[in-house]
Design a protein around this motif. Structure first.
Motif, PDB file in Angstrom:
ATOM      1  N   ILE A  48       0.830  -1.214   0.000  1.00  0.00           N
ATOM      2  CA  ILE A  48       0.000   0.000   0.000  1.00  0.00           C
ATOM      3  C   ILE A  48       0.862   1.261   0.000  1.00  0.00           C
ATOM      4  CG2 ILE A  48      -1.778   1.377   1.177  1.00  0.00           C
ATOM      5  CD1 ILE A  48      -2.886  -1.245  -0.004  1.00  0.00           C
ATOM      6  N   THR A  49       1.742   1.400   0.995  1.00  0.00           N
ATOM      7  CA  THR A  49       2.514   2.645   1.085  1.00  0.00           C
ATOM      8  C   THR A  49       3.774   2.604   0.221  1.00  0.00           C
ATOM      9  OG1 THR A  49       3.305   1.717   3.163  1.00  0.00           O
ATOM     10  CG2 THR A  49       1.707   3.504   3.292  1.00  0.00           C
ATOM     11  N   GLY A  50       4.147   1.402  -0.238  1.00  0.00           N
ATOM     12  CA  GLY A  50       5.297   1.285  -1.135  1.00  0.00           C
ATOM     13  C   GLY A  50       4.909   0.475  -2.352  1.00  0.00           C
ATOM     14  N   PRO A  90      -2.600  -5.740   3.593  1.00  0.00           N
ATOM     15  CA  PRO A  90      -2.967  -5.399   4.967  1.00  0.00           C
ATOM     16  C   PRO A  90      -4.461  -5.624   5.189  1.00  0.00           C
ATOM     17  CG  PRO A  90      -2.371  -3.413   3.704  1.00  0.00           C
ATOM     18  CD  PRO A  90      -2.043  -4.602   2.852  1.00  0.00           C
ATOM     19  N   GLY A  91      -4.827  -5.922   6.417  1.00  0.00           N
ATOM     20  CA  GLY A  91      -6.241  -6.074   6.743  1.00  0.00           C
ATOM     21  C   GLY A  91      -6.991  -4.793   6.415  1.00  0.00           C
ATOM     22  N   ILE A  92      -8.234  -4.964   5.971  1.00  0.00           N
ATOM     23  CA  ILE A  92      -9.058  -3.816   5.598  1.00  0.00           C
ATOM     24  C   ILE A  92      -9.571  -3.122   6.860  1.00  0.00           C
ATOM     25  CG2 ILE A  92     -11.253  -3.181   4.486  1.00  0.00           C
ATOM     26  CD1 ILE A  92     -10.691  -5.541   2.506  1.00  0.00           C
ATOM     27  N   VAL A 338      -8.267  13.254   1.577  1.00  0.00           N
ATOM     28  CA  VAL A 338      -8.045  11.889   2.060  1.00  0.00           C
ATOM     29  C   VAL A 338      -9.412  11.229   2.224  1.00  0.00           C
ATOM     30  CG1 VAL A 338      -7.195  10.460   3.952  1.00  0.00           C
ATOM     31  CG2 VAL A 338      -5.896  12.480   3.226  1.00  0.00           C
ATOM     32  N   ASN A 339      -9.676  10.242   1.396  1.00  0.00           N
ATOM     33  CA  ASN A 339     -11.002   9.625   1.382  1.00  0.00           C
ATOM     34  C   ASN A 339     -10.908   8.133   1.647  1.00  0.00           C
ATOM     35  OD1 ASN A 339     -13.919   9.546   0.671  1.00  0.00           O
ATOM     36  ND2 ASN A 339     -13.153   8.207  -0.940  1.00  0.00           N
ATOM     37  N   SER A 340     -11.888   7.612   2.379  1.00  0.00           N
ATOM     38  CA  SER A 340     -11.988   6.156   2.538  1.00  0.00           C
ATOM     39  C   SER A 340     -13.350   5.694   2.048  1.00  0.00           C
ATOM     40  CB  SER A 340     -11.786   5.766   4.010  1.00  0.00           C
ATOM     41  OG  SER A 340     -12.794   6.334   4.819  1.00  0.00           O
ATOM     42  N   ILE A 341     -13.438   4.395   1.761  1.00  0.00           N
ATOM     43  CA  ILE A 341     -14.712   3.771   1.401  1.00  0.00           C
ATOM     44  C   ILE A 341     -15.145   2.955   2.615  1.00  0.00           C
ATOM     45  CG2 ILE A 341     -15.857   2.105  -0.127  1.00  0.00           C
ATOM     46  CD1 ILE A 341     -14.923   4.327  -1.835  1.00  0.00           C
ATOM     47  N   ASN A 342     -16.357   3.217   3.104  1.00  0.00           N
ATOM     48  CA  ASN A 342     -16.810   2.472   4.289  1.00  0.00           C
ATOM     49  C   ASN A 342     -18.026   1.626   3.961  1.00  0.00           C
ATOM     50  OD1 ASN A 342     -19.403   3.818   4.912  1.00  0.00           O
ATOM     51  ND2 ASN A 342     -18.121   5.632   5.163  1.00  0.00           N
ATOM     52  N   SER A 343     -18.463   0.837   4.938  1.00  0.00           N
ATOM     53  CA  SER A 343     -19.612  -0.035   4.670  1.00  0.00           C
ATOM     54  C   SER A 343     -20.881   0.455   5.355  1.00  0.00           C
ATOM     55  CB  SER A 343     -19.312  -1.468   5.105  1.00  0.00           C
ATOM     56  OG  SER A 343     -19.517  -1.630   6.492  1.00  0.00           O
ATOM     57  N   ASP A 344     -20.811   0.803   6.640  1.00  0.00           N
ATOM     58  CA  ASP A 344     -21.991   1.133   7.423  1.00  0.00           C
ATOM     59  C   ASP A 344     -23.022   0.004   7.308  1.00  0.00           C
ATOM     60  OD1 ASP A 344     -23.820   2.433   8.983  1.00  0.00           O
ATOM     61  OD2 ASP A 344     -24.449   3.863   7.460  1.00  0.00           O
ATOM     62  N   ARG A 372      -5.900   2.135  -1.176  1.00  0.00           N
ATOM     63  CA  ARG A 372      -5.656   3.053  -0.052  1.00  0.00           C
ATOM     64  C   ARG A 372      -6.964   3.406   0.663  1.00  0.00           C
ATOM     65  NH1 ARG A 372      -1.102   6.443   0.488  1.00  0.00           N
ATOM     66  NH2 ARG A 372       0.650   5.611  -0.675  1.00  0.00           N
ATOM     67  N   MET A 373      -8.039   3.445  -0.106  1.00  0.00           N
ATOM     68  CA  MET A 373      -9.319   3.880   0.468  1.00  0.00           C
ATOM     69  C   MET A 373      -9.914   2.884   1.463  1.00  0.00           C
ATOM     70  SD  MET A 373     -11.132   5.935  -2.583  1.00  0.00           S
ATOM     71  CE  MET A 373     -10.296   7.382  -3.252  1.00  0.00           C
ATOM     72  N   ILE A 374      -9.373   1.674   1.502  1.00  0.00           N
ATOM     73  CA  ILE A 374      -9.870   0.710   2.504  1.00  0.00           C
ATOM     74  C   ILE A 374      -8.748   0.277   3.452  1.00  0.00           C
ATOM     75  CG2 ILE A 374     -11.862  -0.159   1.228  1.00  0.00           C
ATOM     76  CD1 ILE A 374     -10.082  -2.474   0.236  1.00  0.00           C
TER      77      ILE A 374
END
Lengths: 475, 438
Positions: A48-50, A90-92, A338-344, A372-374
């Protein structure tokens, strides 16, 4: 029995028993937060970061990623897993969840900052297993959206079947839920006949409570000083007490930047409103949850350093999300938010990887930006990006082994690790995955009706509040 | 009208006026004429895959599918390296009937009353719903739009997603009747009825349906007898409800029964066996995998609309995903639906799940194309890339089940659809704007 009690009294057994009991409880807590060691061999590592690393090993020791490289040696006592031909990610993280909340909404007042999800965690909820099977390792368990300022959240690691204490993400920053728009105006204005009934009212509820909290703080400090002075001198007139107010204490912690704000919001105007209010009170670290119209004010969000956490494609289930677009995440990303995708949702949380992949269909994001968003982005929003959200040496051993690239519909999460401990293994999955079996519930007949109808929970944010609304609307 | 009613009426009028402007979907008009799609991989569904193929479209129809054709006189669309599929059909939606689900005045899916065989989704299908362009640009070109209330909800329509009127969009205005059988079990954890009460209510409810069907059969026989030979007979009075049941009891159109739980499925199979001359389709079928053999034996096709449902609490998490594959393996004809309204565009992802967890890609494509076309009697028009069928198809840059792929061009009944929707328009307007507000 009497003689037994006498015996206890006589040798002061009570204290010993209490100590023993405490020891057992502590041990159970410690076990729940157990750390594992595992060597994952030869997978394609999505850091993710690399860069992505082909045919690479990851060593997790005592819950921490200690080495990433080729031909790593397995230390004594560590498990070894072959990931040849597979992907390791990585774990979400899900920045918006009500997955295992016992109660969600304390919906009797527009501001209930003092309540927390701390004691509202069900470690045995089946939803946790479903989420683990979708490669999720951390969730932000939130209060609902009935109140303008709801309760404080809990950042949890999905240690399925542990304890409330065992599920906590240790030392994660405090968070709190705010909510704008239809939900608080429906519950309080429409439902109970008190402000806010409008978006105008929502703003003033926040400003009013913040002002009161600041006045309280000054008065309380003055009183405590006067009280200390009175106690020291031991004479004169005692000062009029200003009693402690837990609600105002929390509001002051928000103003002082000690709590991260996560604000349920949809429309562009209400997003601008909160940014104005926060600017006036000097509040800086906050995330707009849902933000279906955030794309309309993306430059303003970027300028204020505000974050967003959105759905990949949900829209039109209520009027305030009618003018939204599945390209929301892409527009925010392109504008540097900076955005993430969520579930709710207990359903969406099972395939957040594909929800992230939709940002490629809707806006042609890069695969790395989509992932990155998750991962790292929600980690930033929860203030835990120094510990999770990427595969780096020194970070937590929260990783998932996928059968193929995690953005593909044909890929399946095979093994999910939290702190180096395996909490999900598709190969060992039993037919019955309950941890607590409740004899009063016959699942053959008594399943949740809404699940049968659609399986979707468009308004899980409003759980516990609907009953209240039905009650009050009748009157 | 009382004063209060008048005010309510005025408010509703205002709301409706507001929604009409809100829903107006302004996209360019489609192109219509002669098109040649060349160089693409053609997923014909019924005749395998043709590499580097050509499709000719003339007016509403496909006139050629193969690997070599004279394209002069046709507008050529170079689709080298791309894929062509027949338009996807979502077999279970409320599209066109519901605009904003939480705003009751925009919900036309649920009529009042127990038996409504005469109400038609076709009538209330809003061709200008904002969700229609959003859906069709994803390659989902055709949907079953179904009503949802009472014991007999009404007729579902099979609708193409391009047009200015339901008349021009309907592939079959009356595609099926929607029937809800009572459940012999509890409705949920909150259901406080005793076992005895449940049984009594179930039997009463089922008897009402059986009596209604008997009445419909009697009416149909009476009318048929009169129509065949009116001489010397008194003309019977027409009944609009029972008239609407005639094509159902005749077996001209199928009956969709929404059924999900194991017990309910078994009870429904048993019930359908007693209904002579009628055709049935099951919808939902969440626990179909538990009784796949029985379903296969019954010959009843299944519209599985439960891929995204979490299953009965304790089941292995994969069961909803595996369900279509397990049914298919047992010999059940499977179609896939979303049960959605505004996100019908996700139908290919539901099918992608089914494909991944056992159904396989080929059968999953069929579950969105030829299978529903056959189930609803539209296989001469839809469901495959074949000469003589409707030119309802799409071009994608990759596997359409992958969320990462792009759907590049959609055709509906020969119309080259503008790849535009409100979601895309908002993207174009807001992607790049400067901050205008401090």
């Amino acid at each position: 029995m009497v003689s037994f009690m006498n015996l206890i009294k006589s040798i002061n057994m009570k204290r010993i028993l209490t100590t023993l009991l405490l020891l057992i409880v502590t041990a159970a807590g410690a076990k729940a937060q157990e750390k594992g060691s595992v060597l994952i061999k030869n997978g394609t590592v999505i850091t993710i970061t690399g860069d992505d690393l082909a045919e690479t090993d990851i060593l997790i020791e005592d819950g921490i990623i200690t080495k990433i490289g080729k031909d790593l040696r397995k230390p004594r006592g560590a498990e070894e897993v072959d990931a040849t031909g597979k992907y390791v990610m990585p774990g979400i993280l899900d920045a918006h969840s009500h997955l295992n909340g016992v109660d969600i909404n304390e919906a009797r007042n527009p501001v209930t900052a003092e309540v927390t999800m701390e004691e509202s965690v069900n470690p045995n909820a089946l939803g946790i297993y479903h989420a683990l099977a979708g490669g999720v390792t951390t969730i932000h368990l939130m209060h609902g959206s009935a109140n303008v300022i709801g309760g404080q959240g809990e950042t949890l690691k999905l240690r399925y079947g542990s304890t409330q204490e065992g599920m906590r993400f240790k030392d994660a920053p405090r968070t709190i839920k705010f909510a704008l728009g239809e939900n608080p105006t429906r519950v309080h204005g429409q439902g109970s006949g008190i402000q806010p009934r409008t978006r105008m009212g929502v703003e003033q509820v926040i400003r009013g409570y913040f002002n009161d909290a600041q006045d309280y703080k000054r008065n309380r400090e003055e009183y405590l000083e006067a009280k200390a002075e009175y106690d020291r001198r031991g004479k004169g007139t005692p000062p009029v007490p200003v009693p402690q107010n837990l609600r105002y204490d929390v509001l002051n912690d928000i103003i002082d930047g000690k709590i991260l704000v996560h604000c349920h919001s949809y429309r562009a105007d209400e997003i601008l409103m909160l940014m104005r209010v926060f600017k006036d009170f000097g509040i800086e670290n906050y995330t707009f949850q849902h933000g279906n119209e955030a794309f309309k004010v993306a430059p303003e969000l970027a300028k204020n350093g505000a974050h967003t956490s959105v759905f990949a494609d949900w829209w039109a289930y209520k009027f305030e999300v009618y003018y939204s677009t599945a390209y929301n995440a892409a527009i925010l990303n392109e504008n540097g938010v900076v955005n993430s995708i969520n579930s709710d949702s207990g359903e969406l949380i099972r395939h957040l990887n594909h929800e992230a992949a939709k940002t490629i269909r809707y806006g042609k994001l890069s695969q790395n930006d989509a992932l990155r968003m998750i991962t790292i982005n929600p980690a930033v929003q929860l203030g835990v990006d120094d510990r999770v959200g990427s595969i780096e040496e020194g970070k937590h051993g929260d990783v998932v082994i996928w059968s193929g690239h995690p953005l593909s519909i044909y890929s399946i999460a095979e093994k999910t690790y939290v702190d180096g401990i395996k909490y999900f293994d598709r190969g060992e999955d039993a037919d019955d995955m309950r941890i607590d079996i409740n004899p009063n519930v016959d699942f053959d007949d008594a399943r949740n009706y809404n699940e049968i109808i659609s399986g979707r929970e468009h308004d899980s944010c409003m759980k516990d509040a609907f009953i209240l609304m039905e009650e009050t609307l009748q009157h | 009208m009382t004063m209060k009613k008048q005010i309510n009426f005025i408010i509703v009028c205002f709301l409706l006026a507001g929604f009409q402007t809100a829903e107006a979907q302004i996209t360019d008009k489609p192109e219509f004429g002669k098109f040649a799609i060349t160089g693409a991989t053609l997923h014909t569904v019924t005749n395998g895959i043709i590499n580097n193929g050509v499709i000719l479209i003339d007016g509403k129809e496909i006139t050629y599918v193969g690997d070599n054709a004279n394209t002069s006189g046709y507008t050529e669309i170079d689709a080298s390296g791309k894929h062509v599929y027949p338009g996807f059909i979502d077999s279970w939606t409320r599209l066109g009937l519901v605009e904003v689900s939480s705003v009751p005045v925009t919900n036309d899916a649920s009529e009042l009353g127990r038996f409504n065989p005469h109400v038609r989704a076709f009538t209330a299908f809003n061709p200008h719903s904002a969700a229609i362009p959003v859906t069709r640009v994803s390659g989902v070109t055709t949907v079953i739009s179904a009503p949802s209330s009472g014991s007999i909800s009404g007729k579902a329509g099979l609708m193409n997603l391009w047009g200015y009127s339901p008349d021009s969009m309907a592939v079959a205005g009356n595609a099926a009747l929607v029937l809800n059988l009572p459940s012999p079990g509890k409705r949920g954890w909150w259901d406080q009825r005793s076992e005895k009460e449940i049984k009594k209510q179930y039997e009463e409810s089922l008897k009402r349906i059986n009596d209604y069907l008997d009445k419909a059969r009697f009416y149909n026989e009476m009318m048929t007898a009169y129509e065949e030979n009116p001489r010397g007979k008194e003309q019977p009075d027409m009944d609009i409800e029972l008239e609407a049941m005639r094509e159902v009891v005749n077996g001209d159109i199928p009956v969709i029964i929404s059924v999900s739980r194991e017990k309910d499925i078994l009870a429904a199979i048993e019930w359908t066996e007693k209904q002579e001359g009628m055709r049935f389709v099951f919808e939902g079928v969440q626990e179909g995998w538990r009784v796949a053999e029985e379903l296969a034996e019954s010959g009843i096709p299944c519209l599985v609309s439960t891929l995204y449902n979490t299953t009965r609490g304790y089941d292995n998490y994969q069961r909803p995903y595996q369900n279509p594959g397990l049914l298919h393996e047992a010999g059940v004809k499977v179609a896939i639906g979303t049960g959605d309204t505004e996100n019908v565009r996700n139908a290919p992802f539901h099918a992608g799940y089914a494909a991944t967890y056992g159904l396989g890609t080929e059968a999953a494509v069929k579950a969105l194309t030829i299978n529903p076309a056959e189930i609803f009697g539209a296989a001469d028009e839809l469901g495959s890339l074949e000469e003589g069928k409707q030119a309802t198809l799409f071009i994608s840059d990759g596997d359409p089940f992958e969320p990462m792929s792009q759907i590049e061009q959609v055709f509906i009944e020969g119309n080259k659809i503008p790849m535009d929707s409100r979601h895309i328009q908002l993207y174009q307007e807001f992607l790049d704007r400067d901050a205008v507000n401090d």
